[in-house]
Design a protein around this motif. Structure first.
Motif, PDB file in Angstrom:
ATOM      1  N   ASN A   1      -5.152   4.177  11.206  1.00 15.92           N
ATOM      2  CA  ASN A   1      -3.870   4.260  11.899  1.00 15.92           C
ATOM      3  C   ASN A   1      -3.488   5.852  11.771  1.00 15.92           C
ATOM      4  OD1 ASN A   1      -1.336   4.242  12.595  1.00 15.92           O
ATOM      5  ND2 ASN A   1      -0.311   3.476  10.786  1.00 15.92           N
TER       6      ASN A   1
ATOM      7  N   SER B   1      -3.699  -3.888   1.536  1.00 20.12           N
ATOM      8  CA  SER B   1      -2.503  -4.510   1.575  1.00 20.12           C
ATOM      9  C   SER B   1      -2.574  -5.646   2.443  1.00 20.12           C
ATOM     10  CB  SER B   1      -1.724  -3.531   2.584  1.00 20.12           C
ATOM     11  OG  SER B   1      -0.531  -4.233   3.065  1.00 20.12           O
TER      12      SER B   1
ATOM     13  N   ASP C   1      -7.969   4.097   2.245  1.00 20.36           N
ATOM     14  CA  ASP C   1      -6.969   2.996   2.423  1.00 20.36           C
ATOM     15  C   ASP C   1      -7.576   2.022   3.653  1.00 20.36           C
ATOM     16  OD1 ASP C   1      -4.930   1.961   3.858  1.00 20.36           O
ATOM     17  OD2 ASP C   1      -3.546   3.761   4.054  1.00 20.36           O
TER      18      ASP C   1
ATOM     19  N   ALA D   1       0.581  -1.236  -0.095  1.00 21.72           N
ATOM     20  CA  ALA D   1       0.059   0.036   0.024  1.00 21.72           C
ATOM     21  C   ALA D   1       0.779   1.227  -0.150  1.00 21.72           C
ATOM     22  CB  ALA D   1      -0.743   0.031   1.392  1.00 21.72           C
TER      23      ALA D   1
ATOM     24  N   ARG E   1       5.588  -8.375   1.101  1.00 22.12           N
ATOM     25  CA  ARG E   1       5.407  -7.435   0.088  1.00 22.12           C
ATOM     26  C   ARG E   1       4.139  -7.327  -0.707  1.00 22.12           C
ATOM     27  NH1 ARG E   1       5.355  -3.840   2.669  1.00 22.12           N
ATOM     28  NH2 ARG E   1       5.101  -2.129   1.283  1.00 22.12           N
TER      29      ARG E   1
ATOM     30  N   TYR F   1      -6.460  -2.135   7.120  1.00 20.28           N
ATOM     31  CA  TYR F   1      -6.693  -2.704   8.299  1.00 20.28           C
ATOM     32  C   TYR F   1      -8.256  -3.328   8.158  1.00 20.28           C
ATOM     33  CZ  TYR F   1      -2.439  -0.310   9.659  1.00 20.28           C
ATOM     34  OH  TYR F   1      -1.115  -0.140   9.717  1.00 20.28           O
TER      35      TYR F   1
ATOM     36  N   SER G   1      -0.211  -6.609   4.249  1.00 20.69           N
ATOM     37  CA  SER G   1       0.976  -6.382   5.249  1.00 20.69           C
ATOM     38  C   SER G   1       0.341  -7.105   6.706  1.00 20.69           C
ATOM     39  CB  SER G   1       1.299  -5.021   5.251  1.00 20.69           C
ATOM     40  OG  SER G   1       2.252  -4.879   4.327  1.00 20.69           O
TER      41      SER G   1
END
Ligand code: PLP
Length: 404
Positions: free
Chosen positions: A176, A235, A204, A107, A246, A207, A237
């Motif tokens: 975040n 993402s 975004d 991301a 990644r 999460y 992640s």
């Protein structure tokens, strides 16, 4: 003489993590016998799940055979992974076509790269406190930043302000650093605002996998009208422990047009010019996340982090420490007790308990007086830290009504 991008000289130095490291180093030197408890890390601590590892090994083996070897991958992503992600959205009753899914190396990479789609003259509205890369990537591009402060009053998830005109809008939910989530109703207001003003929302969703309340949207595309005004960046992640492996993905709907330009087609052109695709091995490993077994296993890891978050929320509730997040997010944003500033609270926790967190001020001027804890550490350290916080602040902050 080459003229460098002078916008870099307008970047503010970020001393946040450097200062944390310096303070921790000094403390350790003075107190070599004291154990440190890490509640500040934004990285995951659990390894990749079995199913991902199995697929990574298979993909490595593929690369050793003449018939199974893969060279360059398609720039926008391997069809098998774009299809798997499209199916993942279908599971939530969202129609996202495989060619609306773009595979990236994460991301962060994408949040910077995607700005290529927009003219430098656009303004970027950033709801603060915020992930610092949003501001910096736009300063580098020379864009005007609209700092849009959010506060505890609206749970750090504000409504748009109709009197402000913004072109690019960042929304991060779950957030975040605050752990806040945007309700459907709030997101609908932002979507309406964006469509009315011709803005584009960069959503975004890094999460999203931490959301447990049924009514909280995982995707901006759960909101009517979002296909005409939003791009979603996601993402693996934090969802699946891919911070060091990644992989990310971006959704650009085919109906997203501005001034006669189609943003999905523009991004195809961008990717085919600026990348040669993401590694076959990593994409194969990522595809395991979207299988039934993969989903079950990543949830087991997420539940460990959720257990940590619960230890912290129970502790904060018991001593009346005010906070946001921790339920649908791996972050908890605490109001520092006794009106302490962020750095004072950092020093207080480090000196008295060896606890390391992150001062809120690192995420925006309006976040001084707040402090971020994360649930990505080990259960043992989180439990110990929670005990120490209770001992330290239990007598101090016992007004339980403060969390209501
Ligand atoms: N977006 C937010 C809000 C994050 O907190 C992070 C990482 O901490 C990222 C994006 C970056 O994720 P990635 O590891 O995929 O680059």
């Amino acid at each position: 003489m080459v003229k460098p991008n002078m916008n870099y000289s307008r970047l503010e130095d970020s001393y946040l993590f450097y200062n944390i490291a310096q303070k921790v180093k000094a403390f350790q030197k003075e107190n070599p016998e004291k154990e440190l408890l890490h509640l500040g890390i934004g990285d995951v601590s659990l390894p990749l799940c079995e199913e991902v590892i199995r697929q990574l090994h298979n993909a490595v083996n593929d690369q050793s055979g003449q018939q199974t070897f893969h060279g360059y991958m398609p720039e926008c992503g391997a069809p098998f992974l774009r299809e798997a992600i499209s199916e993942y959205y279908k599971g939530r009753k969202l129609e996202i076509e495989p060619d609306e899914v773009f595979i990236s190396s994460g991301a962060s990479d994408e949040l910077g790269d995607i700005l290529d789609l927009f003219d430098k003259s656009n303004s970027a509205l950033i709801i603060e406190p915020a992930y610092p890369a949003y501001v910096d990537a736009n300063v580098m591009a020379g864009r005007r930043i609209i700092h849009f402060p959010s506060s505890e009053k609206e749970g750090f998830a504000p409504y748009p302000d109709e009197s402000i005109k913004a072109d690019i809008i960042y929304i991060c939910s779950p957030n975040n650093p605050t752990g806040a989530v945007f309700t459907k109703e709030k997101l609908a207001c932002w979507v309406r605002y964006a469509n009315k003003n011709g803005s584009v929302i960069l959503f975004d969703a890094a999460y999203e996998a931490f959301i447990e309340d049924e009514e909280i949207p995982h995707s901006i595309f759960e909101i009517e009208g979002a296909r005409e005004c939003a791009i979603e960046i996601c993402s693996l992640s934090k969802t699946a422990g891919f911070t060091g492996t990644r992989l990310g993905y971006t959704i650009i709907p085919k109906n997203l047009n501005r001034m006669g330009m189609n943003l999905n087609s523009m991004w195809v052109r961008n990717r085919t010019t600026k990348t040669n695709g993401v590694s076959y091995i990593i994409q194969k490993g990522a595809s395991a996340v979207f299988t039934d077994a993969g989903q079950k296993q990543i949830k087991e890891n997420i539940n460990v982090y959720k257990k940590n978050a619960k230890i912290l929320t129970d502790t904060f509730d018991s001593i009346g420490l005010r906070y946001c997040g921790g339920k649908n997010a791996p972050y908890l944003f605490v109001k520092c007790p006794d009106n302490m500033k962020s750095w004072d609270f950092f020093d207080f926790l480090l000196t008295n308990a060896g606890i390391i967190g992150t001062p809120g001020i690192g995420f925006g001027e309006n976040a001084d007086g707040y402090f971020r804890f994360t649930s990505f550490g080990s259960v043992r350290e989180t439990e110990q830290a929670a005990e120490k916080i209770k001992e330290l602040l239990g007598g101090k902050e016992n007004d339980k009504s403060r969390n209501s």
